[in-house]
Design a protein around this motif. Sequence first.
Motif, PDB file in Angstrom:
ATOM      1  N   ASP A  85       0.830  -1.205   0.000  1.00  0.00           N
ATOM      2  CA  ASP A  85       0.000   0.000   0.000  1.00  0.00           C
ATOM      3  C   ASP A  85       0.867   1.257   0.000  1.00  0.00           C
ATOM      4  N   GLU A  86       1.927   1.235   0.786  1.00  0.00           N
ATOM      5  CA  GLU A  86       2.832   2.388   0.834  1.00  0.00           C
ATOM      6  C   GLU A  86       3.508   2.617  -0.520  1.00  0.00           C
ATOM      7  N   ASP A  87       3.977   1.538  -1.133  1.00  0.00           N
ATOM      8  CA  ASP A  87       4.646   1.664  -2.435  1.00  0.00           C
ATOM      9  C   ASP A  87       3.664   2.101  -3.525  1.00  0.00           C
ATOM     10  N   ALA A  88       2.454   1.571  -3.502  1.00  0.00           N
ATOM     11  CA  ALA A  88       1.444   1.982  -4.484  1.00  0.00           C
ATOM     12  C   ALA A  88       1.098   3.457  -4.311  1.00  0.00           C
ATOM     13  N   ALA A  89       1.086   3.934  -3.075  1.00  0.00           N
ATOM     14  CA  ALA A  89       0.822   5.352  -2.834  1.00  0.00           C
ATOM     15  C   ALA A  89       1.950   6.209  -3.404  1.00  0.00           C
ATOM     16  N   LEU A  90       3.194   5.744  -3.290  1.00  0.00           N
ATOM     17  CA  LEU A  90       4.330   6.461  -3.895  1.00  0.00           C
ATOM     18  C   LEU A  90       4.144   6.594  -5.407  1.00  0.00           C
ATOM     19  N   VAL A  91       3.761   5.504  -6.038  1.00  0.00           N
ATOM     20  CA  VAL A  91       3.536   5.532  -7.489  1.00  0.00           C
ATOM     21  C   VAL A  91       2.367   6.451  -7.822  1.00  0.00           C
ATOM     22  N   GLY A  92       1.302   6.345  -7.059  1.00  0.00           N
ATOM     23  CA  GLY A  92       0.118   7.162  -7.316  1.00  0.00           C
ATOM     24  C   GLY A  92       0.358   8.653  -7.142  1.00  0.00           C
ATOM     25  N   ARG A  93       1.239   9.022  -6.195  1.00  0.00           N
ATOM     26  CA  ARG A  93       1.521  10.436  -5.944  1.00  0.00           C
ATOM     27  C   ARG A  93       2.592  11.007  -6.871  1.00  0.00           C
ATOM     28  N   ALA A  94       3.305  10.149  -7.574  1.00  0.00           N
ATOM     29  CA  ALA A  94       4.416  10.610  -8.407  1.00  0.00           C
ATOM     30  C   ALA A  94       3.916  11.468  -9.559  1.00  0.00           C
ATOM     31  N   ASP A  95       4.673  12.483  -9.846  1.00  0.00           N
ATOM     32  CA  ASP A  95       4.428  13.306 -11.021  1.00  0.00           C
ATOM     33  C   ASP A  95       4.525  12.385 -12.239  1.00  0.00           C
ATOM     34  N   PRO A  96       3.685  12.558 -13.250  1.00  0.00           N
ATOM     35  CA  PRO A  96       3.741  11.665 -14.415  1.00  0.00           C
ATOM     36  C   PRO A  96       5.138  11.532 -15.030  1.00  0.00           C
ATOM     37  N   ALA A  97       5.923  12.584 -14.985  1.00  0.00           N
ATOM     38  CA  ALA A  97       7.274  12.519 -15.546  1.00  0.00           C
ATOM     39  C   ALA A  97       8.205  11.672 -14.683  1.00  0.00           C
ATOM     40  N   GLU A  98       7.884  11.499 -13.404  1.00  0.00           N
ATOM     41  CA  GLU A  98       8.723  10.743 -12.479  1.00  0.00           C
ATOM     42  C   GLU A  98       8.193   9.337 -12.175  1.00  0.00           C
ATOM     43  N   GLU A  99       6.981   9.042 -12.621  1.00  0.00           N
ATOM     44  CA  GLU A  99       6.350   7.767 -12.258  1.00  0.00           C
ATOM     45  C   GLU A  99       7.192   6.554 -12.656  1.00  0.00           C
ATOM     46  N   ASP A 100       7.745   6.568 -13.860  1.00  0.00           N
ATOM     47  CA  ASP A 100       8.555   5.428 -14.293  1.00  0.00           C
ATOM     48  C   ASP A 100       9.803   5.271 -13.435  1.00  0.00           C
ATOM     49  N   HIS A 101      10.370   6.378 -12.983  1.00  0.00           N
ATOM     50  CA  HIS A 101      11.556   6.308 -12.114  1.00  0.00           C
ATOM     51  C   HIS A 101      11.198   5.701 -10.759  1.00  0.00           C
ATOM     52  N   VAL A 102      10.049   6.064 -10.236  1.00  0.00           N
ATOM     53  CA  VAL A 102       9.602   5.491  -8.966  1.00  0.00           C
ATOM     54  C   VAL A 102       9.409   3.985  -9.132  1.00  0.00           C
ATOM     55  N   ARG A 103       8.770   3.587 -10.219  1.00  0.00           N
ATOM     56  CA  ARG A 103       8.569   2.157 -10.477  1.00  0.00           C
ATOM     57  C   ARG A 103       9.909   1.424 -10.612  1.00  0.00           C
ATOM     58  N   GLU A 104      10.840   2.018 -11.350  1.00  0.00           N
ATOM     59  CA  GLU A 104      12.167   1.406 -11.538  1.00  0.00           C
ATOM     60  C   GLU A 104      12.871   1.200 -10.199  1.00  0.00           C
ATOM     61  N   ASP A 105      12.705   2.137  -9.277  1.00  0.00           N
ATOM     62  CA  ASP A 105      13.323   2.012  -7.957  1.00  0.00           C
ATOM     63  C   ASP A 105      12.698   0.891  -7.132  1.00  0.00           C
ATOM     64  N   LEU A 106      11.420   0.625  -7.343  1.00  0.00           N
ATOM     65  CA  LEU A 106      10.715  -0.380  -6.552  1.00  0.00           C
ATOM     66  C   LEU A 106      10.940  -1.812  -7.040  1.00  0.00           C
ATOM     67  N   VAL A 107      11.227  -1.998  -8.313  1.00  0.00           N
ATOM     68  CA  VAL A 107      11.366  -3.361  -8.854  1.00  0.00           C
ATOM     69  C   VAL A 107      12.444  -4.165  -8.123  1.00  0.00           C
ATOM     70  N   PRO A 108      13.674  -3.657  -7.929  1.00  0.00           N
ATOM     71  CA  PRO A 108      14.677  -4.489  -7.245  1.00  0.00           C
ATOM     72  C   PRO A 108      14.308  -4.818  -5.797  1.00  0.00           C
ATOM     73  N   VAL A 109      13.586  -3.919  -5.141  1.00  0.00           N
ATOM     74  CA  VAL A 109      13.155  -4.176  -3.763  1.00  0.00           C
ATOM     75  C   VAL A 109      12.223  -5.384  -3.729  1.00  0.00           C
ATOM     76  N   TRP A 110      11.229  -5.397  -4.618  1.00  0.00           N
ATOM     77  CA  TRP A 110      10.271  -6.505  -4.636  1.00  0.00           C
ATOM     78  C   TRP A 110      10.873  -7.770  -5.227  1.00  0.00           C
ATOM     79  N   ARG A 111      11.823  -7.626  -6.138  1.00  0.00           N
ATOM     80  CA  ARG A 111      12.520  -8.822  -6.648  1.00  0.00           C
ATOM     81  C   ARG A 111      13.242  -9.511  -5.492  1.00  0.00           C
TER      82      ARG A 111
END
Length: 162
Positions: A53-79
């Motif tokens: 929920d916390e990570d999804a909120a980060l993605v949801g609050r991200a500026d559209p230009a930064e959203e992909d960067h937020v997602r890229e940062d989260l992938v290795p954590v969940w991997r």
Amino acid sequence: MPAEALMALAGAGATALIGAMATDAWQGARGGIVRLFGRDNQGRGAVVAAQLDEDAALVGRADPAEEDHVREDLVPVWRRRLVVLLEEQPEAEEDLRGLVERVRGGLPDERRTWVQHNTARDNGTLFAVQGGSLHYHRAPGDGPSAPPRPERGEPEEGTERA
């Protein structure tokens, strides 16, 4: 499961999970991951649900230009979290594979694939990987700045033939 296969499955799971955040596929992905982590320990499932929920909120609050960067940062954590899960519970492999396929099928087209751009400049060497690990080893003296190795039968520099 061999280490390479484990990393590949965990990477696919993380990519699908993070790709689903802030999409219509999110609730199904979230529920599936919480069930996987909570199989043996309901308390662990609740902790994972809070992290998701916390990570999804980060993605949801991200500026559209930064959203992909937020997602890229989260992938290795969940991997990493999925690797640990699969090491602890190898029987979760098939459930995770099924979840990955269901989530991928529900993703919008722009979230089904990830694009990676890599550029090497000025005699640089580029090594890139998506969703896995790259191990590169260079022997001492190898590389473009190293002097050429002597051919077989030639004496090395500074030595004489006997």
